[in-house]
Design a protein around this motif. Structure first.
Motif, short mmCIF file in Angstrom:
data_model
loop_
_atom_site.label_atom_id
_atom_site.label_comp_id
_atom_site.label_asym_id
_atom_site.label_seq_id
_atom_site.Cartn_x
_atom_site.Cartn_y
_atom_site.Cartn_z
N PHE A 83 -21.57 46.51 5.67
CA PHE A 83 -22.43 46.36 4.56
C PHE A 83 -21.58 46.20 3.26
N GLN A 120 -29.40 42.51 -6.61
CA GLN A 120 -29.34 42.65 -5.06
C GLN A 120 -29.05 44.12 -4.63
N ARG A 122 -29.99 47.06 -2.58
CA ARG A 122 -30.73 47.26 -1.34
C ARG A 122 -31.85 48.46 -1.56
N ASP A 123 -31.43 49.70 -2.24
CA ASP A 123 -32.18 50.80 -2.50
C ASP A 123 -31.69 51.39 -3.72
N GLU A 145 -25.35 50.11 -2.28
CA GLU A 145 -25.31 49.16 -1.24
C GLU A 145 -26.10 48.06 -1.89
N LYS A 147 -27.04 43.56 -0.69
CA LYS A 147 -27.69 42.83 0.27
C LYS A 147 -26.65 41.73 0.51
N GLN A 148 -25.89 41.28 -0.40
CA GLN A 148 -24.89 40.47 -0.06
C GLN A 148 -23.63 40.47 -1.12
#
Length: 232
Positions: A83, A120, A122-123, A145, A147-148
């Motif tokens: 990730f 982006q 994630r959480d 984290e 996503k990309q």
């Protein structure tokens, strides 16, 4: 202190001078740190003489009064996919570890203030601490984290954590240096007893989710140790 624990678990027989040279600190600093570890319950034995030094004793052979007062930890094996994570990082030699206890909390505060500058995520309720410990020093990231791969402000960094096996532990309670060092000692002891080997090509991770509440008695966060070889 955590870095010293890592070193002596890999090198169970050592001298103060060797540790001082390795971490580039004074003889007296290492002497003080070893005394703190002994007071925490780390089973170190001093061997006198020309070829003497310190030796890490098998904890199971110790009398009960020398058993560490650390919380008991239990590990769970899991596999993490690779990730990306975005945030801030700091690099420092091992002799600056005391300063890091002041710098890193400020980095987390700054990350929280500027979370909207990272796309982006994630959480947003889970922050990730990423810790690399190398021969010459350590690097610590405070991140979310993503996503990309994303574009970030110039003072932020993007890092990639490679996939692999981790053992997940949980630190509960106080966040003072002594309590956390005790948890890490218990983790190393658990890994040794269960024949897991640390993968030094991947970082340690700290996961701070909704359970993380500094100052609260039920405070908790997860520590993930990277492992490679598991012996039956």
């Amino acid at each position: 202190m955590i870095q010293i624990l890592m070193y002596i678990h890999v090198n169970p027989k050592f001298t103060i001078r060797r540790l001082a040279d390795h971490f580039q600190v004074s003889y007296r600093t290492i002497q003080r740190d070893l005394q703190e570890l002994i007071e925490m319950g780390v089973p170190l034995y001093s061997e006198p003489g020309v070829n003497g030094g310190y030796r890490l004793i098998n904890q199971g052979a110790l009398p009960r009064q020398y058993t560490p007062s650390a919380q008991k930890v239990f590990g769970n094996l899991e596999y993490l996919d690779s990730f990306y994570a975005a945030g801030f990082c700091v690099e420092a030699p091992y002799d600056a570890r005391e300063e890091m206890h002041l710098i890193v909390p400020k980095m987390w505060i700054e990350l929280k203030k500027r979370v909207n500058e990272i796309s982006q995520i994630r959480d947003t309720k889970t922050k990730i601490g990423i810790s690399w410990m190398k021969e010459e020093g350590f690097t610590y990231y405070v991140t979310f984290e993503v996503k990309q791969e994303v574009t970030l402000p110039s003072d932020m960094v993007l890092t990639r954590v490679e996939s692999g096996s981790y053992i997940r532990f949980t630190h509960r309670g106080a966040l003072d240096k002594t309590a956390i060092d005790r948890t890490y000692y218990s983790i190393y002891d658990w890994l040794k007893q269960h024949a897991y080997e640390i993968d030094h090509n991947r970082p340690w991770l700290e996961m701070f989710d909704q359970r993380y509440s500094p100052g609260a008695p039920d405070n908790a966060y997860d520590i993930l140790a990277p492992v490679t070889v598991i012996n039956p």
